[in-house]
Design a protein around this motif. Structure first.
Motif, PDB file in Angstrom:
ATOM      1  N   ALA A 365      36.270  51.995  34.529  1.00  0.00           N
ATOM      2  CA  ALA A 365      36.914  51.779  35.828  1.00  0.00           C
ATOM      3  C   ALA A 365      38.231  51.024  35.671  1.00  0.00           C
ATOM      4  CB  ALA A 365      35.970  51.015  36.752  1.00  0.00           C
ATOM      5  N   GLU A 366      38.241  49.999  34.829  1.00  0.00           N
ATOM      6  CA  GLU A 366      39.475  49.236  34.615  1.00  0.00           C
ATOM      7  C   GLU A 366      40.583  50.125  34.057  1.00  0.00           C
ATOM      8  OE1 GLU A 366      38.058  44.657  33.712  1.00  0.00           O
ATOM      9  OE2 GLU A 366      38.091  46.094  32.061  1.00  0.00           O
ATOM     10  N   LYS A 367      40.236  50.933  33.081  1.00  0.00           N
ATOM     11  CA  LYS A 367      41.238  51.821  32.488  1.00  0.00           C
ATOM     12  C   LYS A 367      41.739  52.826  33.516  1.00  0.00           C
ATOM     13  CE  LYS A 367      42.076  54.963  28.613  1.00  0.00           C
ATOM     14  NZ  LYS A 367      41.512  55.591  27.386  1.00  0.00           N
ATOM     15  N   TYR A 368      40.810  53.386  34.301  1.00  0.00           N
ATOM     16  CA  TYR A 368      41.183  54.407  35.278  1.00  0.00           C
ATOM     17  C   TYR A 368      42.088  53.832  36.360  1.00  0.00           C
ATOM     18  CZ  TYR A 368      40.836  57.790  39.051  1.00  0.00           C
ATOM     19  OH  TYR A 368      41.143  58.672  40.055  1.00  0.00           O
ATOM     20  N   PHE A 369      41.686  52.713  36.948  1.00  0.00           N
ATOM     21  CA  PHE A 369      42.426  52.176  38.089  1.00  0.00           C
ATOM     22  C   PHE A 369      43.686  51.418  37.667  1.00  0.00           C
ATOM     23  CE2 PHE A 369      38.145  52.533  40.059  1.00  0.00           C
ATOM     24  CZ  PHE A 369      38.497  53.342  41.124  1.00  0.00           C
ATOM     25  N   TYR A 370      43.547  50.531  36.688  1.00  0.00           N
ATOM     26  CA  TYR A 370      44.649  49.621  36.385  1.00  0.00           C
ATOM     27  C   TYR A 370      45.652  50.197  35.394  1.00  0.00           C
ATOM     28  CZ  TYR A 370      42.116  45.995  38.894  1.00  0.00           C
ATOM     29  OH  TYR A 370      41.487  45.273  39.867  1.00  0.00           O
ATOM     30  N   GLU A 371      45.201  51.047  34.468  1.00  0.00           N
ATOM     31  CA  GLU A 371      46.113  51.611  33.474  1.00  0.00           C
ATOM     32  C   GLU A 371      46.582  53.014  33.862  1.00  0.00           C
ATOM     33  OE1 GLU A 371      44.603  51.349  29.475  1.00  0.00           O
ATOM     34  OE2 GLU A 371      43.674  49.393  29.851  1.00  0.00           O
ATOM     35  N   SER A 372      45.643  53.917  34.079  1.00  0.00           N
ATOM     36  CA  SER A 372      46.022  55.308  34.352  1.00  0.00           C
ATOM     37  C   SER A 372      46.701  55.469  35.707  1.00  0.00           C
ATOM     38  CB  SER A 372      44.784  56.214  34.283  1.00  0.00           C
ATOM     39  OG  SER A 372      44.182  56.152  33.016  1.00  0.00           O
ATOM     40  N   ASN A 373      46.235  54.734  36.714  1.00  0.00           N
ATOM     41  CA  ASN A 373      46.782  54.904  38.063  1.00  0.00           C
ATOM     42  C   ASN A 373      47.642  53.740  38.541  1.00  0.00           C
ATOM     43  OD1 ASN A 373      45.628  57.495  39.380  1.00  0.00           O
ATOM     44  ND2 ASN A 373      43.862  56.604  38.331  1.00  0.00           N
ATOM     45  N   ARG A 374      47.744  52.695  37.733  1.00  0.00           N
ATOM     46  CA  ARG A 374      48.646  51.565  38.012  1.00  0.00           C
ATOM     47  C   ARG A 374      48.562  51.140  39.484  1.00  0.00           C
ATOM     48  NH1 ARG A 374      52.154  50.880  33.837  1.00  0.00           N
ATOM     49  NH2 ARG A 374      53.620  49.742  35.161  1.00  0.00           N
ATOM     50  N   ILE A 375      47.348  50.828  39.902  1.00  0.00           N
ATOM     51  CA  ILE A 375      47.111  50.576  41.322  1.00  0.00           C
ATOM     52  C   ILE A 375      47.879  49.374  41.854  1.00  0.00           C
ATOM     53  CG2 ILE A 375      44.848  51.695  41.343  1.00  0.00           C
ATOM     54  CD1 ILE A 375      43.636  48.834  41.246  1.00  0.00           C
ATOM     55  N   LYS A 376      48.109  48.373  41.012  1.00  0.00           N
ATOM     56  CA  LYS A 376      48.818  47.186  41.504  1.00  0.00           C
ATOM     57  C   LYS A 376      50.257  47.520  41.873  1.00  0.00           C
ATOM     58  CE  LYS A 376      46.006  43.472  39.668  1.00  0.00           C
ATOM     59  NZ  LYS A 376      45.983  42.140  39.024  1.00  0.00           N
ATOM     60  N   ASP A 377      50.860  48.475  41.156  1.00  0.00           N
ATOM     61  CA  ASP A 377      52.224  48.897  41.497  1.00  0.00           C
ATOM     62  C   ASP A 377      52.267  49.607  42.846  1.00  0.00           C
ATOM     63  OD1 ASP A 377      53.004  47.881  39.072  1.00  0.00           O
ATOM     64  OD2 ASP A 377      53.090  49.831  38.057  1.00  0.00           O
ATOM     65  N   TRP A 420      38.209  59.715  40.983  1.00  0.00           N
ATOM     66  CA  TRP A 420      37.302  58.724  40.412  1.00  0.00           C
ATOM     67  C   TRP A 420      35.851  59.204  40.476  1.00  0.00           C
ATOM     68  CZ3 TRP A 420      36.045  55.364  37.156  1.00  0.00           C
ATOM     69  CH2 TRP A 420      35.024  54.439  37.350  1.00  0.00           C
ATOM     70  N   MET A 421      35.492  59.897  41.541  1.00  0.00           N
ATOM     71  CA  MET A 421      34.121  60.393  41.650  1.00  0.00           C
ATOM     72  C   MET A 421      33.805  61.389  40.543  1.00  0.00           C
ATOM     73  SD  MET A 421      33.609  60.697  45.750  1.00  0.00           S
ATOM     74  CE  MET A 421      33.995  59.304  46.801  1.00  0.00           C
ATOM     75  N   ASP A 422      34.735  62.283  40.268  1.00  0.00           N
ATOM     76  CA  ASP A 422      34.532  63.202  39.146  1.00  0.00           C
ATOM     77  C   ASP A 422      34.483  62.450  37.823  1.00  0.00           C
ATOM     78  OD1 ASP A 422      34.202  65.819  40.121  1.00  0.00           O
ATOM     79  OD2 ASP A 422      36.331  65.978  40.578  1.00  0.00           O
ATOM     80  N   GLN A 423      35.343  61.445  37.693  1.00  0.00           N
ATOM     81  CA  GLN A 423      35.425  60.672  36.454  1.00  0.00           C
ATOM     82  C   GLN A 423      34.107  59.976  36.148  1.00  0.00           C
ATOM     83  OE1 GLN A 423      38.118  60.407  34.477  1.00  0.00           O
ATOM     84  NE2 GLN A 423      38.096  58.445  33.427  1.00  0.00           N
ATOM     85  N   LEU A 424      33.531  59.298  37.129  1.00  0.00           N
ATOM     86  CA  LEU A 424      32.313  58.536  36.859  1.00  0.00           C
ATOM     87  C   LEU A 424      31.118  59.459  36.635  1.00  0.00           C
ATOM     88  CD1 LEU A 424      30.161  58.219  39.512  1.00  0.00           C
ATOM     89  CD2 LEU A 424      32.160  57.051  40.442  1.00  0.00           C
ATOM     90  N   LEU A 425      31.091  60.600  37.315  1.00  0.00           N
ATOM     91  CA  LEU A 425      30.018  61.564  37.083  1.00  0.00           C
ATOM     92  C   LEU A 425      30.094  62.130  35.674  1.00  0.00           C
ATOM     93  CD1 LEU A 425      30.198  63.449  40.496  1.00  0.00           C
ATOM     94  CD2 LEU A 425      28.165  62.284  39.636  1.00  0.00           C
ATOM     95  N   LEU A 426      31.303  62.407  35.225  1.00  0.00           N
ATOM     96  CA  LEU A 426      31.512  63.053  33.931  1.00  0.00           C
ATOM     97  C   LEU A 426      31.454  62.062  32.778  1.00  0.00           C
ATOM     98  CD1 LEU A 426      32.263  65.750  32.542  1.00  0.00           C
ATOM     99  CD2 LEU A 426      34.667  65.108  32.806  1.00  0.00           C
ATOM    100  N   THR A 427      32.025  60.859  32.972  1.00  0.00           N
ATOM    101  CA  THR A 427      32.195  59.924  31.866  1.00  0.00           C
ATOM    102  C   THR A 427      30.920  59.191  31.501  1.00  0.00           C
ATOM    103  OG1 THR A 427      34.469  59.571  32.605  1.00  0.00           O
ATOM    104  CG2 THR A 427      33.594  58.019  30.995  1.00  0.00           C
ATOM    105  N   TYR A 428      30.215  58.671  32.505  1.00  0.00           N
ATOM    106  CA  TYR A 428      29.010  57.908  32.159  1.00  0.00           C
ATOM    107  C   TYR A 428      27.800  58.273  33.017  1.00  0.00           C
ATOM    108  CZ  TYR A 428      30.746  54.820  35.937  1.00  0.00           C
ATOM    109  OH  TYR A 428      31.211  54.302  37.121  1.00  0.00           O
TER     110      TYR A 428
END
Length: 483
Positions: A365-377, A420-428
């Protein structure tokens, strides 16, 4: 859109259906404003707009409505308190009718010796807890975070996890029996209640666990009308504690050990510094935190539990920061969602995973939200927390927030949420429990084909005309939009 809706409302066919509905139920509404309101739940998404809203008063009205729906092939969407944020109980396309269960809201009986309560499906958790407390009791499972408005029947339909789940599991673990109105209008009772003169005191008897068929099924097999739940006396003593950690791994290990050794009423893990900061009003920004509520019927029991808790926390370098955060959380537990809304529009993705996978899930989740999607920006916030339920599974929640008035940001957030829903279903392999329109569109492709075929065969047997919450479990629907 208004012109189209008015045409739908005034079609000759629908006028005839309105008359037929009104012959069977007193409270029938086809007002445009009301219908648009029923195209939304607590989330920011609008779905299909129904032709009719029906608020039944009793089981006979529901039976008659379902029989008419079968005759006229009218889709029926069963709705509770409307507190889902993922399209539960919502029409996936325009048309059909919404069956609003909130007028069927009585507490029927309390069995103080056998420790059960029987209620109608439209009673809110707040009302149930209030009425039980007058007798000195409480339900073991005390409802979801939206318990001021969420109703018991909705929690059954979504296999809800919430308050009390750390000790007692989801609502499914506390259901003794159900009274259900099937799509053809016939009525059944499950468990010991299936006997002609039977009381609802045992679930696993008389040929199978058929209550389980309806728990978490999102209303596709029947309308839950009455629910019998286990209850307990209200404990006399309670302790509240919050700890912070420099390492999330230590917090998760400590939480698991506390659940096993201390049997807390509630345990919540805050899985990111942003979440810890929000919980503590920015007084702490550690990497993780834990709030623990321990209760019991004597000071000695609670004191012993607290001492065990302290020992575990010391072993994993947890720092005690007082009781006020956990106490505030517990005291205002049914206002949690409202308080979160101060951070902006809320999108949620609650799902189940094994406790052993929580650390990896947070990293994903940290990688997806904070790195890949740069949510803070983008000015987007994400809070992550987890609760352990029933000793076997854990509920991992990512709450996504953004500025309500910025349509461009809202569209970005919607895309991030969906992916994100697809990501969490697929990743873990996260497993959602409260579904609805939003989850279904992603879940279907990840389910085993034989499982999907099994669900469809059951649906065809029980609801051959597919009138009850069509597509609400595995088939999903078309794209949705902000309105």
């Amino acid at each position: 859109m208004l012109k189209i809706l008015k045409n739908i409302q005034t079609k000759k066919e629908n006028n005839g259906i309105y008359v037929s509905l009104h012959e069977r139920a007193e409270n029938v509404n086809c007002d445009l404003f009301e219908r648009v309101c029923y195209s939304k739940d607590a989330g920011p998404i609008s779905f299909g707009i129904p032709d009719f809203i029906v608020q039944p008063r009793n089981d006979k009205e529901i039976q008659d409505i379902l029989r008419l729906a079968n005759q006229r092939r009218i889709p029926v969407y069963v709705r509770g308190g409307g507190t889902s944020a993922a399209g539960g109980g919502m029409p996936f396309t325009d048309g059909g009718l919404v069956l609003d269960m909130t007028r069927i809201n009585k507490l029927i009986s309390i069995d103080e010796f056998n420790l059960t309560v029987t209620v109608q499906a439209g009673i809110t958790w707040e009302q149930l807890i209030s009425e039980l407390s007058m007798k000195g009791f409480r339900p073991r499972f005390m409802g979801p975070h939206s318990g001021c408005s969420a109703v018991v029947g909705g929690s059954v339909a979504t296999a809800s996890i919430g308050y009390g789940s750390t000790k007692y599991g989801s609502i499914g673990h506390q259901i003794i029996g159900l009274k259900v109105i099937l799509p053809d209008g016939s009525i059944i009772k499950t468990g010991s209640g299936a006997l002609k003169e039977g009381l609802s005191f045992a679930r696993y008897c008389n040929g199978g666990d058929f209550a389980g068929l309806f728990i978490g099924s999102h209303g596709i097999f029947g309308v839950v009308y009455e629910v019998t739940l286990s209850i307990e006396p209200i404990p006399d003593n309670v302790s509240f504690s919050t700890y912070v950690f420099d390492k999330l791994e230590n917090a998760l290990k400590a939480a698991r050990e506390v659940q096993i050794k201390c049997k807390p009423e509630q345990l919540v893990v805050y899985c990111h510094p942003d979440t810890v900061s929000s919980l503590t009003n920015f007084e702490h920004n550690n990497n993780a935190g834990i709030s623990v509520i321990i209760d019991g019927f004597s000071e000695a029991v609670v004191s012993s539990g607290f001492q065990l808790l302290e020992n575990v926390m010391k072993e994993y370098d947890g720092k005690y920061i007082g009781e006020k955060y956990a106490k505030r959380f517990w005291t205002n537990r049914f206002q949690v969602v409202t308080s979160l809304m101060k951070n902006g529009m809320l999108l949620q993705s609650c799902h189940m995973i094994p406790p052993s996978m929580l650390l990896d899930a947070v990293k994903v989740a940290e990688k997806y939200f904070y790195e890949s999607n740069r949510i803070k920006d983008l000015g987007i916030k994400v809070f992550m927390n987890a609760t352990f339920s029933d000793g076997i599974s854990s509920n991992f929640v990512t709450n996504i927030f953004c500025e309500e008035s910025n349509m461009e940001i809202k569209k970005d957030v919607l895309g991030i949420w969906e992916a994100w829903m697809d990501q969490l279903l697929l990743t873990y392999g996260g497993a959602p429990y409260w579904l609805g329109y939003v989850w279904n569109r992603h879940l279907t492709d990840h389910l085993d084909n034989n499982y999907k075929l099994f669900i469809r065969k059951l649906k065809q047997c029980i609801d051959p005309n597919n009138i009850l919450n069509p597509d609400s479990l595995i088939d999903g629907g078309s794209d949705f939009e902000f309105r």
